[in-house]
Design a protein around this motif. Structure first.
Motif, PDB file in Angstrom:
ATOM      1  N   SER A   1       0.827  -1.218   0.000  1.00 26.45           N
ATOM      2  CA  SER A   1       0.000   0.000   0.000  1.00 26.45           C
ATOM      3  C   SER A   1       0.855   1.259   0.000  1.00 26.45           C
ATOM      4  O   SER A   1       0.553   2.224  -0.714  1.00 26.45           O
ATOM      5  CB  SER A   1      -0.936   0.014   1.216  1.00 26.45           C
ATOM      6  N   GLN A   2       1.932   1.260   0.776  1.00 28.71           N
ATOM      7  CA  GLN A   2       2.819   2.420   0.785  1.00 28.71           C
ATOM      8  C   GLN A   2       3.475   2.604  -0.577  1.00 28.71           C
ATOM      9  O   GLN A   2       3.573   3.724  -1.078  1.00 28.71           O
ATOM     10  CB  GLN A   2       3.890   2.253   1.868  1.00 28.71           C
ATOM     11  N   PHE A   3       3.913   1.500  -1.175  1.00 29.08           N
ATOM     12  CA  PHE A   3       4.504   1.571  -2.509  1.00 29.08           C
ATOM     13  C   PHE A   3       3.490   2.131  -3.500  1.00 29.08           C
ATOM     14  O   PHE A   3       3.838   2.980  -4.331  1.00 29.08           O
ATOM     15  CB  PHE A   3       4.972   0.182  -2.963  1.00 29.08           C
ATOM     16  N   ALA A   4       2.241   1.684  -3.423  1.00 29.08           N
ATOM     17  CA  ALA A   4       1.207   2.151  -4.353  1.00 29.08           C
ATOM     18  C   ALA A   4       1.008   3.660  -4.251  1.00 29.08           C
ATOM     19  O   ALA A   4       0.855   4.353  -5.262  1.00 29.08           O
ATOM     20  CB  ALA A   4      -0.111   1.411  -4.093  1.00 29.08           C
ATOM     21  N   VAL A   5       1.035   4.191  -3.027  1.00 31.54           N
ATOM     22  CA  VAL A   5       0.896   5.643  -2.833  1.00 31.54           C
ATOM     23  C   VAL A   5       2.088   6.371  -3.432  1.00 31.54           C
ATOM     24  O   VAL A   5       1.925   7.343  -4.185  1.00 31.54           O
ATOM     25  CB  VAL A   5       0.738   5.990  -1.336  1.00 31.54           C
ATOM     26  N   LEU A   6       3.298   5.908  -3.122  1.00 30.69           N
ATOM     27  CA  LEU A   6       4.499   6.561  -3.660  1.00 30.69           C
ATOM     28  C   LEU A   6       4.511   6.504  -5.185  1.00 30.69           C
ATOM     29  O   LEU A   6       4.852   7.489  -5.848  1.00 30.69           O
ATOM     30  CB  LEU A   6       5.760   5.914  -3.093  1.00 30.69           C
ATOM     31  N   GLU A   7       4.120   5.362  -5.737  1.00 34.91           N
ATOM     32  CA  GLU A   7       4.093   5.207  -7.203  1.00 34.91           C
ATOM     33  C   GLU A   7       3.080   6.160  -7.824  1.00 34.91           C
ATOM     34  O   GLU A   7       3.355   6.801  -8.838  1.00 34.91           O
ATOM     35  CB  GLU A   7       3.771   3.746  -7.562  1.00 34.91           C
ATOM     36  N   ALA A   8       1.899   6.275  -7.223  1.00 35.09           N
ATOM     37  CA  ALA A   8       0.874   7.190  -7.756  1.00 35.09           C
ATOM     38  C   ALA A   8       1.374   8.630  -7.736  1.00 35.09           C
ATOM     39  O   ALA A   8       1.223   9.369  -8.723  1.00 35.09           O
ATOM     40  CB  ALA A   8      -0.423   7.055  -6.955  1.00 35.09           C
ATOM     41  N   LEU A   9       1.971   9.040  -6.642  1.00 34.10           N
ATOM     42  CA  LEU A   9       2.496  10.404  -6.545  1.00 34.10           C
ATOM     43  C   LEU A   9       3.652  10.630  -7.512  1.00 34.10           C
ATOM     44  O   LEU A   9       3.783  11.704  -8.099  1.00 34.10           O
ATOM     45  CB  LEU A   9       2.946  10.702  -5.106  1.00 34.10           C
ATOM     46  N   TYR A  10       4.473   9.626  -7.692  1.00 36.99           N
ATOM     47  CA  TYR A  10       5.626   9.704  -8.600  1.00 36.99           C
ATOM     48  C   TYR A  10       5.173   9.910 -10.041  1.00 36.99           C
ATOM     49  O   TYR A  10       5.751  10.711 -10.784  1.00 36.99           O
ATOM     50  CB  TYR A  10       6.429   8.414  -8.458  1.00 36.99           C
ATOM     51  N   HIS A  11       4.121   9.206 -10.438  1.00 34.03           N
ATOM     52  CA  HIS A  11       3.670   9.274 -11.831  1.00 34.03           C
ATOM     53  C   HIS A  11       2.579  10.311 -12.083  1.00 34.03           C
ATOM     54  O   HIS A  11       2.432  10.776 -13.214  1.00 34.03           O
ATOM     55  CB  HIS A  11       3.192   7.896 -12.298  1.00 34.03           C
ATOM     56  N   LYS A  12       1.825  10.697 -11.054  1.00 32.75           N
ATOM     57  CA  LYS A  12       0.706  11.620 -11.243  1.00 32.75           C
ATOM     58  C   LYS A  12       0.926  12.991 -10.625  1.00 32.75           C
ATOM     59  O   LYS A  12       0.185  13.917 -10.892  1.00 32.75           O
ATOM     60  CB  LYS A  12      -0.584  11.025 -10.658  1.00 32.75           C
ATOM     61  N   GLY A  13       1.934  13.123  -9.765  1.00 36.17           N
ATOM     62  CA  GLY A  13       2.145  14.397  -9.076  1.00 36.17           C
ATOM     63  C   GLY A  13       1.305  14.463  -7.812  1.00 36.17           C
ATOM     64  O   GLY A  13       0.752  13.460  -7.358  1.00 36.17           O
ATOM     65  N   ASP A  14       1.201  15.657  -7.229  1.00 37.46           N
ATOM     66  CA  ASP A  14       0.462  15.851  -5.982  1.00 37.46           C
ATOM     67  C   ASP A  14      -0.985  15.418  -6.157  1.00 37.46           C
ATOM     68  O   ASP A  14      -1.615  15.714  -7.181  1.00 37.46           O
ATOM     69  CB  ASP A  14       0.501  17.320  -5.563  1.00 37.46           C
ATOM     70  N   LEU A  15      -1.513  14.719  -5.148  1.00 40.48           N
ATOM     71  CA  LEU A  15      -2.889  14.207  -5.216  1.00 40.48           C
ATOM     72  C   LEU A  15      -3.591  14.423  -3.881  1.00 40.48           C
ATOM     73  O   LEU A  15      -2.959  14.474  -2.829  1.00 40.48           O
ATOM     74  CB  LEU A  15      -2.888  12.704  -5.527  1.00 40.48           C
ATOM     75  N   ARG A  16      -4.916  14.513  -3.957  1.00 40.71           N
ATOM     76  CA  ARG A  16      -5.733  14.500  -2.751  1.00 40.71           C
ATOM     77  C   ARG A  16      -5.907  13.046  -2.321  1.00 40.71           C
ATOM     78  O   ARG A  16      -5.747  12.133  -3.123  1.00 40.71           O
ATOM     79  CB  ARG A  16      -7.085  15.144  -3.029  1.00 40.71           C
ATOM     80  N   ILE A  17      -6.244  12.851  -1.057  1.00 40.31           N
ATOM     81  CA  ILE A  17      -6.420  11.484  -0.528  1.00 40.31           C
ATOM     82  C   ILE A  17      -7.448  10.717  -1.365  1.00 40.31           C
ATOM     83  O   ILE A  17      -7.218   9.552  -1.703  1.00 40.31           O
ATOM     84  CB  ILE A  17      -6.853  11.512   0.949  1.00 40.31           C
ATOM     85  N   CYS A  18      -8.552  11.352  -1.711  1.00 39.50           N
ATOM     86  CA  CYS A  18      -9.586  10.648  -2.487  1.00 39.50           C
ATOM     87  C   CYS A  18      -9.047  10.208  -3.849  1.00 39.50           C
ATOM     88  O   CYS A  18      -9.420   9.138  -4.353  1.00 39.50           O
ATOM     89  CB  CYS A  18     -10.838  11.498  -2.641  1.00 39.50           C
ATOM     90  N   GLU A  19      -8.167  10.990  -4.441  1.00 34.52           N
ATOM     91  CA  GLU A  19      -7.558  10.610  -5.720  1.00 34.52           C
ATOM     92  C   GLU A  19      -6.588   9.444  -5.545  1.00 34.52           C
ATOM     93  O   GLU A  19      -6.514   8.554  -6.389  1.00 34.52           O
ATOM     94  CB  GLU A  19      -6.829  11.809  -6.336  1.00 34.52           C
ATOM     95  N   ILE A  20      -5.859   9.454  -4.434  1.00 35.89           N
ATOM     96  CA  ILE A  20      -4.945   8.343  -4.149  1.00 35.89           C
ATOM     97  C   ILE A  20      -5.737   7.056  -3.952  1.00 35.89           C
ATOM     98  O   ILE A  20      -5.364   6.007  -4.471  1.00 35.89           O
ATOM     99  CB  ILE A  20      -4.068   8.651  -2.915  1.00 35.89           C
ATOM    100  N   ILE A  21      -6.837   7.150  -3.223  1.00 38.13           N
ATOM    101  CA  ILE A  21      -7.691   5.976  -2.995  1.00 38.13           C
ATOM    102  C   ILE A  21      -8.159   5.415  -4.328  1.00 38.13           C
ATOM    103  O   ILE A  21      -8.109   4.204  -4.565  1.00 38.13           O
ATOM    104  CB  ILE A  21      -8.882   6.341  -2.088  1.00 38.13           C
ATOM    105  N   GLU A  22      -8.600   6.302  -5.221  1.00 36.20           N
ATOM    106  CA  GLU A  22      -9.073   5.872  -6.544  1.00 36.20           C
ATOM    107  C   GLU A  22      -7.948   5.232  -7.366  1.00 36.20           C
ATOM    108  O   GLU A  22      -8.129   4.187  -7.975  1.00 36.20           O
ATOM    109  CB  GLU A  22      -9.648   7.079  -7.290  1.00 36.20           C
ATOM    110  N   LYS A  23      -6.773   5.844  -7.348  1.00 41.64           N
ATOM    111  CA  LYS A  23      -5.647   5.348  -8.151  1.00 41.64           C
ATOM    112  C   LYS A  23      -5.100   4.024  -7.629  1.00 41.64           C
ATOM    113  O   LYS A  23      -4.607   3.208  -8.395  1.00 41.64           O
ATOM    114  CB  LYS A  23      -4.499   6.370  -8.182  1.00 41.64           C
ATOM    115  N   THR A  24      -5.169   3.827  -6.308  1.00 41.99           N
ATOM    116  CA  THR A  24      -4.569   2.636  -5.714  1.00 41.99           C
ATOM    117  C   THR A  24      -5.600   1.574  -5.349  1.00 41.99           C
ATOM    118  O   THR A  24      -5.229   0.527  -4.819  1.00 41.99           O
ATOM    119  CB  THR A  24      -3.772   3.004  -4.442  1.00 41.99           C
ATOM    120  N   LEU A  25      -6.869   1.825  -5.621  1.00 35.95           N
ATOM    121  CA  LEU A  25      -7.950   0.884  -5.324  1.00 35.95           C
ATOM    122  C   LEU A  25      -7.962   0.490  -3.848  1.00 35.95           C
ATOM    123  O   LEU A  25      -8.135  -0.671  -3.497  1.00 35.95           O
ATOM    124  CB  LEU A  25      -7.848  -0.365  -6.207  1.00 35.95           C
TER     125      LEU A  25
END
Length: 147
Positions: free
Chosen positions: A43-67
């Motif tokens: 889960s931590q990797f998924a968050v870091l990966e989402a931020l790395y590829h998508k830039g700054d995100l809101r929590i709800c966007e992270i939830i959506e991106k990482t399922l």
């Protein structure tokens, strides 16, 4: 042991569930070692990966991106903040919301880790030809209604 049948179609469906579950376990074990070696959870990797590829995100966007789920994501992000890998800041467009961004430490970690992740995923799927991968992807999208 009894050889019980629930009908040809149901037996096939049950075999698919088992095959998909085993495949997911195989993938999680294969991709997880580099992540675990870096001291991260999936889960931590998924968050870091989402931020790395998508830039700054809101929590709800992270939830959506990482399922992920909301409660779990708050814990994951809090732990990443505590470890100095991400930071929270007020969303300039919505003062009620926060955005999450990588810190320099987080950026360095994921930039080093992600290429190794790509290599391990390549190894996981090396038995499949490119056309088989595309067919499998199409079938999985069809299964989930995401065509």
């Amino acid at each position: 042991m009894k050889n019980v049948s629930y009908g040809n179609e149901n037996d096939l469906n049950l075999k698919l569930v088992i095959a998909l579950s085993r495949s997911i376990q195989h993938i999680r074990r294969g991709e997880g070692q580099n992540i675990q070696d870096a001291g991260l959870t999936l889960s931590q990797f998924a968050v870091l990966e989402a931020l790395y590829h998508k830039g700054d995100l809101r929590i709800c966007e992270i939830i959506e991106k990482t399922l992920s789920t909301g409660g779990n994501m708050t814990v994951v992000v809090n732990n990443l903040v505590k470890d100095g890998l991400v930071r929270r800041f007020k969303d300039p467009g919505d003062g009620r919301a926060s955005r999450i961004s990588l810190t320099e430490k987080g950026e360095v970690l994921i930039a080093d880790l992600f290429p190794r992740h790509v290599e391990s995923v390549q190894t996981l799927f090396e038995r499949l030809e490119s056309d088989e991968k595309r067919r499998l992807l199409d079938l999985l999208k069809k299964l989930t209604g995401k065509m």
